[in-house]
Design a protein around this motif. Structure first.
Motif, PDB file in Angstrom:
ATOM      1  N   LEU A 195      36.809  30.895  34.654  1.00 35.68           N
ATOM      2  CA  LEU A 195      36.854  32.353  34.479  1.00 35.68           C
ATOM      3  C   LEU A 195      36.208  32.722  33.153  1.00 35.68           C
ATOM      4  N   ASP A 196      35.225  33.621  33.217  1.00 35.54           N
ATOM      5  CA  ASP A 196      34.588  34.194  32.025  1.00 35.54           C
ATOM      6  C   ASP A 196      34.797  35.695  32.070  1.00 35.54           C
TER       7      ASP A 196
ATOM      8  N   VAL B 108      41.631  47.337  31.574  1.00 38.91           N
ATOM      9  CA  VAL B 108      41.039  46.473  32.597  1.00 38.91           C
ATOM     10  C   VAL B 108      42.077  46.256  33.683  1.00 38.91           C
ATOM     11  N   ALA B 109      41.676  46.572  34.922  1.00 40.90           N
ATOM     12  CA  ALA B 109      42.545  46.339  36.077  1.00 40.90           C
ATOM     13  C   ALA B 109      42.156  45.020  36.727  1.00 40.90           C
ATOM     14  N   LEU B 110      43.134  44.121  36.881  1.00 37.87           N
ATOM     15  CA  LEU B 110      42.937  42.837  37.549  1.00 37.87           C
ATOM     16  C   LEU B 110      43.422  42.975  38.983  1.00 37.87           C
ATOM     17  N   THR B 111      42.513  42.815  39.930  1.00 36.70           N
ATOM     18  CA  THR B 111      42.869  42.945  41.337  1.00 36.70           C
ATOM     19  C   THR B 111      42.542  41.654  42.065  1.00 36.70           C
TER      20      THR B 111
ATOM     21  N   ALA C   9      41.656  52.638  35.355  1.00 33.10           N
ATOM     22  CA  ALA C   9      41.069  51.626  34.487  1.00 33.10           C
ATOM     23  C   ALA C   9      39.633  51.956  34.109  1.00 33.10           C
ATOM     24  N   ASP C  10      39.209  51.469  32.959  1.00 24.93           N
ATOM     25  CA  ASP C  10      37.807  51.563  32.546  1.00 24.93           C
ATOM     26  C   ASP C  10      36.959  50.519  33.251  1.00 24.93           C
ATOM     27  N   ARG C  11      37.601  49.443  33.671  1.00 25.40           N
ATOM     28  CA  ARG C  11      36.872  48.349  34.295  1.00 25.40           C
ATOM     29  C   ARG C  11      37.793  47.653  35.279  1.00 25.40           C
ATOM     30  N   VAL C  12      37.224  47.244  36.410  1.00 24.19           N
ATOM     31  CA  VAL C  12      37.990  46.558  37.443  1.00 24.19           C
ATOM     32  C   VAL C  12      37.408  45.151  37.618  1.00 24.19           C
ATOM     33  N   VAL C  13      38.307  44.149  37.542  1.00 23.39           N
ATOM     34  CA  VAL C  13      37.901  42.757  37.703  1.00 23.39           C
ATOM     35  C   VAL C  13      38.647  42.193  38.896  1.00 23.39           C
ATOM     36  N   ARG C  14      37.891  41.693  39.865  1.00 18.44           N
ATOM     37  CA  ARG C  14      38.513  41.107  41.055  1.00 18.44           C
ATOM     38  C   ARG C  14      38.544  39.596  40.908  1.00 18.44           C
ATOM     39  N   LEU C  15      39.726  39.017  41.045  1.00 15.47           N
ATOM     40  CA  LEU C  15      39.905  37.574  40.926  1.00 15.47           C
ATOM     41  C   LEU C  15      39.898  36.927  42.306  1.00 15.47           C
TER      42      LEU C  15
END
Length: 533
Positions: free
Chosen positions: A355-356, A365-368, A527-533
């Motif tokens: 993960l980077d 930051v929203a982690l989805t 969120a300002d940014r959405v990161v999908r894991l």
């Protein structure tokens, strides 16, 4: 980041000696008070012998020696009480240190919670008898018999030789008994660990057991484990009783030999020549001292099981060094967070790999992602609740320490912990130095209106599901931390309640770097940014 090396395991006896080293002064005082019992024992024997010798002359002539015997008895009582108090204090301090280390290891290594919990409770308590009874008795058994035999030699060298000679089978019997008891004590503690772990595991899974009707089978498993423990305990007691009987036999035989020698010497009926001729005072003096020679050895034999119990528990109490708290501080401004080639794994299969991620200061930051994708694990990594398997994490430009930044992060979990007390006391946990006005402001912003002094139980009785979430957010609002972590803050809430919680999140995230694990589109839109894991 590499794993911390474990502390090399010590043999039980060196570990038990090392555990008392920080309290060596107290241990020395307890040992000295135990050995000092020799002086009043000699005084009592001398007073008794001379009182009997002078009593036929007149009570006045015997009075000083009777007084000496009485004073010696009182001194023995005071010294015995002092030795007990000092030994109990030593045991209490050593147990407190051992329990602290065991609990630190429990929280640092939750994967071995069952064994650590048994060690912190049963294992620590097994140390009590070792330091309160066995350690002082061992010191006394090593020195007191020799001092008493030396005193007896002043009156009768032959009687002293008999006492010294009969110590050999006594010591051999104790050694054999200790060898037999050691293995049984170890098996008993193993059985206790198995029963404790089984019981704890079944309590955790109680809802599932009731749902699938497995009560009978679970009861049978616990009964079998309890029966095994009872059998192991019976074997330990059997060895202890047998060894006590053997030692009592040798003790009585030794005293009888001295009594026979003194009696025949007084009557001049010995069938062999001796270099001494006893009179009544010397014979009585030796006879009064003879049982005292073996008293320390008998006390040691009675406390021998305490040693075996402590040695059985010692391996479970030896813990790896717990990482020191982080010396790096996050400061007061919102930090950036960098994850570089991060891997998180609880076993062979990593939850997160390679993960980077760069989070800018002040960013939300929203982690989805699907359930099990590692959203909560990533937040737990910053809190130090899960280990970093590979890669690097930097917060505010500083490498993350092994223990994470738990004390410097505002955190709201899916199910906030509720402690027995009031709503106010549960909120102020996040920032104990906060004033009542600050707590009331955080509660108001989180939507917790009403009486902050209302009582709550450990299950959160008195709070609805939404109020529990607001409790976690109130803690996050109250804590002056530059990094905010939220784990599913709106899960299982209706749209109206979710909208109110989102408004609170927006207020809580002001001036902070915020990471939110969520499935909610409404939270994602914040969120300002959405990161999908």
């Amino acid at each position: 980041m590499t794993a911390q090396p474990l502390a090399p395991s010590l043999a039980p006896r060196p570990w038990l000696s090392g555990a008392a080293r920080p309290h060596r002064r107290l241990a020395g005082m307890a040992a000295l008070a135990t050995i000092a019992d020799v002086a009043p024992a000699v005084g009592f024997a001398g007073g008794l012998a001379l009182a009997v010798h002078h009593l036929p002359q007149s009570p006045v002539a015997a009075a000083p020696w009777i007084a000496l015997a009485v004073v010696a008895l009182a001194a023995r009582g005071l010294l015995g009480q002092g030795a007990l108090v000092l030994s109990a204090r030593l045991a209490r301090r050593v147990k407190a240190d051992a329990r602290t280390r065991a609990l630190q290891a429990l929280f640092a290594s939750p994967g071995s919670a069952d064994k650590r919990l048994t060690a912190a409770v049963e294992g620590v308590e097994a140390l009590d008898g070792y330091y309160a009874r066995f350690a002082p008795a061992r010191t006394a058994a090593a020195l007191s018999p020799l001092l008493l035999i030396a005193a007896a030699a002043l009156a009768s060298p032959m009687s002293a030789a008999i006492l010294l000679f009969t110590l050999v089978p006594f010591i051999a019997g104790m050694a054999l008994a200790g060898t037999a008891a050691a293995a049984e004590s170890r098996r008993q503690f193993d059985a206790l660990e198995r029963l404790s772990g089984l019981f704890l595991d079944r309590v955790r899974a109680l809802p599932a057991l009731l749902a699938f009707g497995a009560e009978a089978r679970t009861g049978a498993e616990i009964e079998q484990a309890a029966t095994t423990l009872a059998a192991r305990t019976s074997r330990v007691l059997r060895v202890a009783f047998l060894s006590s009987g053997v030692l009592e036999f040798f003790s009585a035989l030794s005293v009888a030999l001295v009594a026979v020698y003194c009696g025949f010497n007084l009557l001049r009926l010995l069938p062999f020549p001796t270099p001494e001729t006893l009179d009544l005072p010397r014979a009585l003096f030796v006879l009064a001292l003879a049982p005292e020679v073996y008293a320390p050895m008998r006390r040691l034999a009675a406390a021998y099981h305490d040693r075996q119990a402590a040695e059985a528990a010692a391996p479970a109490l030896q813990t790896p060094p717990v990482p020191a708290p982080a010396s790096t501080t996050l400061g007061r401004h919102a930090p950036g967070v960098s994850f570089r080639s991060v891997a998180i794994g609880y076993g062979a299969a990593p939850v997160i790999q390679d993960l980077d991620l760069e989070v800018r200061p002040g960013q939300i930051v929203a982690l989805t992602g699907a359930s099990g994708s590692g959203k909560s694990s990533l937040l737990h990594l910053l809190l130090g609740l899960v280990p970093l398997a590979d890669g690097e994490v930097e917060v505010g430009g500083a490498p993350m320490p092994p223990a994470g930044f738990a004390g410097q992060i505002a955190w709201a979990s899916q199910n906030p912990v509720v402690l027995p007390g009031t709503l106010f006391s549960n909120i102020v946990l996040a920032h104990p130095q906060a004033s009542r006005r600050e707590v009331m402001r955080a509660a108001g912003l989180a939507g917790l209106h009403g009486d902050l002094d209302r009582p709550l139980d450990e299950r959160g009785g008195g709070l609805s599901g939404g109020e529990r979430r607001r409790l976690g957010l109130a803690r996050a609002l109250l804590k002056p931390a530059p990094l905010l972590l939220l784990d599913e803050p709106t899960a299982n809430l209706d749209p109206e309640s979710e909208a109110r919680i989102i408004a609170v999140i927006r207020r809580a995230a002001e001036g902070r770097t915020t990471l939110v694990a969520t499935h909610s589109p409404a939270v994602t839109a914040l969120a300002d940014r959405v990161v999908r894991l």
